[in-house]
Design a protein around this motif. Sequence first.
Motif, PDB file in Angstrom:
ATOM      1  N   VAL A 149      -4.549   4.164  -9.443  1.00  0.00           N
ATOM      2  CA  VAL A 149      -5.907   4.598  -8.791  1.00  0.00           C
ATOM      3  C   VAL A 149      -7.182   4.443  -9.770  1.00  0.00           C
ATOM      4  O   VAL A 149      -7.263   4.819 -10.701  1.00  0.00           O
ATOM      5  N   ASN A 184       0.836  -1.365  -0.109  1.00  0.00           N
ATOM      6  CA  ASN A 184       0.045  -0.148  -0.089  1.00  0.00           C
ATOM      7  C   ASN A 184       0.876   1.313  -0.045  1.00  0.00           C
ATOM      8  O   ASN A 184       0.443   2.137  -0.792  1.00  0.00           O
ATOM      9  N   GLY A 190      -7.747  12.231  -0.952  1.00  0.00           N
ATOM     10  CA  GLY A 190      -7.400  10.945  -0.299  1.00  0.00           C
ATOM     11  C   GLY A 190      -7.866  10.707   1.028  1.00  0.00           C
ATOM     12  O   GLY A 190      -8.195  11.711   1.743  1.00  0.00           O
ATOM     13  N   ALA A 207       3.070   9.884   2.753  1.00  0.00           N
ATOM     14  CA  ALA A 207       3.066   9.722   1.481  1.00  0.00           C
ATOM     15  C   ALA A 207       3.938  10.706   0.462  1.00  0.00           C
ATOM     16  O   ALA A 207       4.736  10.169  -0.184  1.00  0.00           O
ATOM     17  N   SER A 233       1.252   4.007  -3.048  1.00  0.00           N
ATOM     18  CA  SER A 233       0.654   5.348  -2.836  1.00  0.00           C
ATOM     19  C   SER A 233       1.962   6.295  -3.408  1.00  0.00           C
ATOM     20  O   SER A 233       1.271   7.447  -3.968  1.00  0.00           O
ATOM     21  N   SER A 261      -3.893   8.382  -1.510  1.00  0.00           N
ATOM     22  CA  SER A 261      -3.704   8.530  -2.827  1.00  0.00           C
ATOM     23  C   SER A 261      -5.179   8.159  -3.462  1.00  0.00           C
ATOM     24  O   SER A 261      -5.714   7.087  -3.585  1.00  0.00           O
ATOM     25  N   CYS A 316      -7.024   4.692   1.974  1.00  0.00           N
ATOM     26  CA  CYS A 316      -6.210   4.523   0.832  1.00  0.00           C
ATOM     27  C   CYS A 316      -4.846   5.286   0.471  1.00  0.00           C
ATOM     28  O   CYS A 316      -4.380   5.550  -0.584  1.00  0.00           O
ATOM     29  N   ALA A 317      -4.284   5.438   1.764  1.00  0.00           N
ATOM     30  CA  ALA A 317      -2.952   5.752   1.782  1.00  0.00           C
ATOM     31  C   ALA A 317      -2.612   7.012   1.239  1.00  0.00           C
ATOM     32  O   ALA A 317      -1.602   7.333   0.561  1.00  0.00           O
ATOM     33  N   ASN A 373      -3.367   0.721  -3.508  1.00  0.00           N
ATOM     34  CA  ASN A 373      -3.233   1.637  -2.662  1.00  0.00           C
ATOM     35  C   ASN A 373      -4.251   1.250  -1.260  1.00  0.00           C
ATOM     36  O   ASN A 373      -3.907   2.019  -0.072  1.00  0.00           O
TER      37      ASN A 373
END
Length: 716
Positions: free
Chosen positions: A491, A290, A463, A324, A294, A470, A467-468, A521
């Motif tokens: 993505v 993940n 984000g 990130a 990202s 992203s 979804c880290a 991610n």
Amino acid sequence: MGVNIGVTILISLIRIIVTLYDIITIPLYYYIQKPWKKLERAASQHGRQLDPTNPYSPWVRTNQHEKNLMQGCDNVTQFFDRVVSTYGDKKAFGFRPILEESSDVQANGRIFKKYVLGDYQWNNYYEMQERVKNVASGFLQQGIKHGDIVMIMADTRLEWMLSALALMKVGATVSTLYAILGEDGIAHGINETEVTHIVTSQDMLPKLLKILPRIPLIRNIVYMEGFSKVIKEQFPEEIKVTPFLKLEEMGKMVPFPSTYPKSQPNDTAILMYTSGSTGIPKGVMLSHRNVLASAAAYTVISPHLSKQDSYLAYLPLAHVLEMASEFYFMSLGMAIGYGSPLTMTDKSTGIKKGCPGDFSVLKPTIATGVPLVLDRIRKGVCEEIDGKGAFAKQLFDFVIKYKRHWTKQGYRTPIVNFLVCNKIKQILGGRLRMMAVGGAPLGPETHEFIDACLDIQVLQGYGLTECAASGTLMNVDELSSGRVGAPLAGVSIKLIDWVEGNYRVTDKPNPRGEIIIGGPNISKGYYKNDQLTKESYFDEDGTRWFYTGDIAEMYPNGTVKIVDRRKDLVKLQFGEYISLGKVESELKCSTYVDNICVIGDSYHDHLIALIVPNVKALKQLAQTVNKEHMSYNDLCRDLEITNLITKDIVTFSNKQGLNKMEIPTKIKLCSEEWLPDTGLVTAALKIRRKNIHDYYKSEIRNMYGGIDATVMGKSS
């Protein structure tokens, strides 16, 4: 009156002169700047739908991954080693040593720590790699092993990232907590993860000591040294308290094992707690896969960046956006200088007079931010200009509108940039050219103002921790405001109907609905919460998806506009749906508003608002009604002041285009600061509606005529 007429005439003359100049020079600018090319890039297709015949089909970005160092890596350690082998002796991470600390007592009794900071001291990538090995070996000697969970609770600084990279090298999971969380939040995170080891900062030791009876499993504390008084001797003997530098020295004495087991792609690298805006913070399990996905997602903007760029890191590393960002900038070999929100600028609250702020010393070209920071920059600039008189204010307003007009036509304004923007830009070091903004919606007015005033490219993104960080990001060539760009590389985004809120994918002219994000991610789920994981995530055709709860409108060119949030929607007494988040976003731009929570429910036909007023604007208003002698607290309770600000809010709301049902009819000025340790806002400074409602329950009841308002954010 005569002065105002004179100012108006003078501004009118300037307008005429500028218009004549534009008419004469526009052919030259057109030939040299070629604005049609910029307009073509801005209007190009940024995202595409995989199946245009199916309105529910996912959208992806048109330009995908650039070649990057994340490709083919199984874990963060392998990625970092690749970064080191690529950039080696280049400047990597820098920090400013504290040379002096003092306390400044304000008139209201509050105490601010003031610092004198030195110049940036740097480690190159080779040196960082050696330090990571030493710290990792030190952690092994502390009894940490592969698969353990270790908590990091500290402000963003070099040792934070050192600790995270070292723990991942050991194969441990890094669990994060915001340093500004209240005692309950800290105890919850520590106890839920059942950690025995915690890495923190020296100034956090008193808070840990205070809650020690509530965190019985803690046995080892590593603290990053600071200026505050060491109280480690006050901890019981069974708890080992070790300075960070001593841990690193211990690691130097025992080399890190060359045959140590490596982490696998699906191993949990980070257990990151959400900010908790809608309740108790949730632990999100982010795997090595993940995290790397990202960082790779952001490579869509890599052609506009290089290893010559530098980045100021000041947002909390416990926030997924900052983490990130730093991993992505590492992949480009950029210099990352650490700072603090308290020491960012020359006038920041933590900077002693005469000492330059972090921006002034580092002079970064790239920074990240959250909307609250940009709103405050805008208000600060406007207050500075307003203080210079009517002519300066009107001239500045004209210049900003002029620049915004030509920028939208694809032109640059070199004369305005030289005479106006470059001077204001010095607040942020003078070299800044790009700022990525996320974490909450950014109002179009603030977006365009910062773009124009500082002559930088503001890139809004979207984000979540799940979804880290992203989701989406604007292209560097975009000219729109109020949108958050197209899906990032790798993505996928699709919309689903939310019938209750009257949002459907079949809406015209553009589809609308709840955002679902998919890709590598997307996190493994919530820690120790299988039920919520099942409700929030699903797997389909080899892709993992997450229900965000945010409502978006998808434009034909593949860019996204966040228009609502399911938890922010209320239905008033006669059935009107109102987005509280939208109203708050608009009203935060008001001169008098520092923070705001709008309230409504189905038992009433109107909204009310709780407002933390801007101190400077409040005092200026008090002077106009001969109440400058009153204290801040008394001004917040004064009926005349409240009525004047209420009228201004109504006028401002109309200017912003809010409809009648969206305009608060009553307000309360809150003299209390909304800080994370009060529980009224999250560590990311998002408001916590239920907590605010509970805190001001009696005031809300009175504003609604004695009838208690029910739960905030309910749709019925």
